[in-house]
Each structure stands twice: as structure tokens, then as C-alpha cells.
Design a protein around this motif. Structure first.
Motif, mmCIF file in Angstrom:
data_model
loop_
_atom_site.group_PDB
_atom_site.id
_atom_site.type_symbol
_atom_site.label_atom_id
_atom_site.label_comp_id
_atom_site.label_asym_id
_atom_site.label_seq_id
_atom_site.Cartn_x
_atom_site.Cartn_y
_atom_site.Cartn_z
ATOM 1 N N ASP A 185 0.869 -1.058 0.010
ATOM 2 C CA ASP A 185 -0.020 -0.064 -0.006
ATOM 3 C C ASP A 185 0.858 1.121 0.247
ATOM 4 O O ASP A 185 1.454 1.466 0.901
ATOM 5 N N LEU A 186 1.109 1.878 -1.143
ATOM 6 C CA LEU A 186 2.168 2.860 -1.272
ATOM 7 C C LEU A 186 1.254 4.244 -0.873
ATOM 8 O O LEU A 186 2.090 5.351 -1.052
ATOM 9 N N THR A 187 -0.002 4.300 -0.526
ATOM 10 C CA THR A 187 -0.844 5.357 -0.435
ATOM 11 C C THR A 187 -0.390 6.263 0.807
ATOM 12 O O THR A 187 -0.462 7.448 1.099
ATOM 13 N N GLY A 188 0.196 5.578 1.969
ATOM 14 C CA GLY A 188 0.352 5.634 3.398
ATOM 15 C C GLY A 188 -0.723 6.432 4.251
ATOM 16 O O GLY A 188 -0.693 6.992 5.161
ATOM 17 N N ARG A 189 -2.019 5.880 3.800
ATOM 18 C CA ARG A 189 -3.172 6.133 4.344
ATOM 19 C C ARG A 189 -3.893 5.070 5.138
ATOM 20 O O ARG A 189 -4.785 4.948 5.813
ATOM 21 N N GLY A 190 -2.768 3.808 5.298
ATOM 22 C CA GLY A 190 -3.384 2.495 5.669
ATOM 23 C C GLY A 190 -3.413 2.717 7.345
ATOM 24 O O GLY A 190 -4.208 1.610 8.072
ATOM 25 N N GLY A 191 -2.784 3.367 7.905
ATOM 26 C CA GLY A 191 -2.743 3.408 9.593
ATOM 27 C C GLY A 191 -1.848 2.192 10.102
ATOM 28 O O GLY A 191 -2.563 1.346 10.952
ATOM 29 N N ARG A 228 -1.656 -1.308 -9.850
ATOM 30 C CA ARG A 228 -0.532 -1.874 -10.160
ATOM 31 C C ARG A 228 0.627 -1.241 -9.485
ATOM 32 O O ARG A 228 1.833 -1.769 -9.555
ATOM 33 N N ALA A 229 0.322 -0.225 -8.444
ATOM 34 C CA ALA A 229 1.456 0.190 -7.398
ATOM 35 C C ALA A 229 1.328 -0.298 -6.553
ATOM 36 O O ALA A 229 2.195 -0.622 -5.777
ATOM 37 N N SER A 230 0.218 -0.407 -6.112
ATOM 38 C CA SER A 230 -0.305 -0.874 -4.610
ATOM 39 C C SER A 230 -1.314 -2.226 -4.757
ATOM 40 O O SER A 230 -2.490 -1.959 -4.899
ATOM 41 N N PRO A 231 -0.776 -3.195 -4.508
ATOM 42 C CA PRO A 231 -1.401 -4.494 -4.843
ATOM 43 C C PRO A 231 -2.392 -4.815 -3.877
ATOM 44 O O PRO A 231 -3.481 -5.320 -3.933
#
Length: 321
Positions: A185-191, A228-231
Motif C-alpha cells: 500500500d503506497l498511499t500512506g493512508r493505511g494506518g 499496479r502500484a499498490s497490490p
């Protein structure tokens, strides 16, 4: 569980047991440092292979490892780690040789383009192009066995997971995927608590991970959220190849790796997931110097072999007398 003492000693030896330097070194300096580190931690006697040759497939540099003796064998496309920024065919030679020897597989290592010179989706496109080529030519890669798998560590595991999703959508059979501590998870929003718990002191730092992600996908939240970036953020994980997944307890990525394993399980995918409590991010690189890391790598490789060579991996049957 405490940090494995051998891992701690190796990290201290190479000065990676503290916070990330500020500012972080540039890409060229990091690549040189990573190559030096890879040479320093490489086994004195690299695992043997029947043959090793550099080539180009679909316009992408590759290194092809063939087992001995020759004959029908699984094919494994390997994507190296390095945060999408560092790493090459040389830095991951040892693990590719080990896969070739212990799985008895033809291993195709991908020399994909690196960020920041080549941001997303360049690395993904390179790995996908090579995987498609290998899957489409079983007579050349595996002697016609038709058994095909994907593997990788760190950013390379992310790429392998993303390619597995694309090949599923295309209807291309994939027998297995081996994913060592991918960033999912490349978004940095996963906590993910592990990003704070293991932020510094364990080799790979959260600051370095976030910097590499920025170099790879930029500031666009939509790009980072692309499956494709964050499976982990893909629309569906159903129908994916069975997965062998491993992560260390002191890895900043621990929680998102385990989240990906759960997502696959909930989608009905066969998953063999391993949390190694005393290990850190990058433990594949430490295998020659830390017995606990070597044991973890051996387990992951053995389970990949079981998926690709079920008859060979099973214990021999007793012969009736």
C-alpha cells in the motif's frame, strides 16, 4: 520477541541500526552503497547453477539461471528489491542462484528500470513484459514444463504481486508467487502501526520507505492507489496464484504485508504466510551471516518448491514388499 542477535550484529557492523541520515543520499550514492553492501553480505561460495547468462527479453535486461541437470523445470521470474530506486542483477545474484539450486528452476532475474529516472509504471511494465515473454515460451524457459511462477523481495515483491494480478486478468496461468516483505500500500493512508513501531533502528526506516515511494509514484494520490502500484488496493484478489509470503517482526512494512496475506486468504487464495518475529526488512540479504535469516529463506524457498514441484517435494512412498 527480541531482535535476533546475529541480525543486530550485522546491522551494527554496517551502521544501519540507527535513524535514516538527513538528508537521504541521492540515488547514485545509494546505488553504489547498496552494491557494496550486497558484495559484503554475499556468501563466500555462491550456490552453484548449471549455467548463468545475461540476455535481453522484450527489450529488458535479464539474467537467466538454469539448473543442473538440464531438463523440464519450473520457470521463476524474479524481481529484485531496492525500493524501486536501487538494486540490480548483481545485488540479488545469491538469492537467484539459491532459487535455481533449491527449487531446481530456471530463474529469470529482471533488470528493470529504476526511479527516479524512470518512475511508475516503468518498473512494472518491464517486469510484466518479461513475465509475459517467459510464460509464452515454456519450451525455452523450463524445457516445456509450462510451470511458471513469480517471485521477489521488497519492492521486487510488490512488482511480482502486481504482475500476478495482471496475468490473472489476462488468463495467463501462474502456479505460485513468492513475496518477501512487499510494500503493498503506497498511499500512506493505511494506518499501519508497524510503520511507527519500527520506524528507526532496524535497517530500513520508515523515512526511507516514504522517500522511495515518492520517487517512484510522485505526489499524485491516484497513482499511489493504482492497483499496479499498490497490490493491496486492487479491486479483486480472487483467482490469484497461491502465495508464499514472509515478513520480519521488526519490519516497518510488517502490518501491510500481513494485511495483503489476509486479503488473499479472504479472496479464497491459498496462502502460506510467515511472520518471523526476530527478523528485519531485507532478511533475504542477511542469510549468509545470520542463521535465523537463512532458516527463514530456506522455509520460503522450500514452500515455493512444494507448490512448483509437488511430487518432487513430497516424501518418497514406501515400496511394498
Amino acid at each position: 520477541m527480541a531482535l535476533d542477535p546475529d541480525i543486530a550484529a550485522v546491522m551494527h557492523r554496517f551502521g544501519v541500526d540507527g535513524p535514516a541520515p538527513v538528508p537521504l543520499p541521492g540515488a547514485a550514492e545509494r546505488r553504489a552503497g547498496h552494491r557494496e553492501f550486497a558484495r559484503a553480505v554475499a556468501p563466500e561460495a555462491p550456490p552453484p547453477a548449471g549455467s548463468v547468462a545475461d540476455d535481453t527479453l522484450a527489450g529488458v535486461p535479464v539474467r537467466i539461471y538454469r539448473p543442473r541437470p538440464p531438463g523440464p523445470a519450473p520457470a521463476v521470474v524474479y524481481c529484485h528489491g531496492g525500493g524501486f530506486v536501487v538494486g540490480d542483477l548483481d545485488t540479488h545474484d545469491a538469492i537467484c542462484r539459491r532459487l535455481c539450486r533449491d527449487v531446481e528452476a530456471v530463474v529469470i532475474a529482471v533488470g528493470y528500470r529504476l526511479a527516479p529516472e524512470h518512475p511508475f509504471p516503468a518498473a512494472y511494465e518491464d517486469c510484466l513484459a518479461v513475465a509475459r515473454h517467459v510464460a509464452g515460451h515454456p519450451e525455452r524457459f523450463g524445457g516445456g514444463s509450462g510451470v511458471f511462477a513469480l517471485a521477489g523481495d521488497s519492492a521486487g515483491a510488490t512488482l511480482a504481486a502486481a504482475v500476478a494480478l495482471a496475468l490473472r486478468d489476462a488468463g495467463t496461468p501462474v502456479a505460485a508467487q513468492l513475496l518477501a516483505y512487499p510494500v503493498t500500500d503506497l498511499t500512506g493512508r493505511g494506518g499501519y502501526p508497524s510503520m511507527e513501531e519500527n520506524a528507526t533502528g532496524y535497517g530500513m526506516t520508515t523515512a526511507a520507505i516514504e522517500n522511495d515511494i515518492l520517487l517512484y509514484v510522485g505526489n499524485d494520490p491516484g497513482t499511489a492507489a493504482d492497483g499496479r502500484a499498490s497490490p493491496l488496493l486492487a479491486e479483486s484478489h480472487r483467482g490469484l496464484a497461491p502465495a508464499v509470503i514472509g515478513v520480519g517482526g521488526f519490519d516497518p512494512l510488517r502490518d501491510q504485508v500481513l494485511a495483503y496475506a489476509r486479503a488473499l486468504e479472504e479472496a479464497g487464495v491459498t496462502v502460506r504466510s510467515h511472520l518471523y518475529p526476530g527478523l528485519v526488512h531485507g532478511f533475504v540479504d542477511y542469510a549468509a551471516l545470520a542463521p535465523a535469516a537463512d532458516a527463514a529463506v530456506a522455509e520460503l524457498v522450500r514452500e515455493l518448491r512444494t507448490l512448483l514441484r509437488p511430487a518432487a517435494a513430497a516424501p518418497p512412498r514406501a515400496v511394498p514388499r
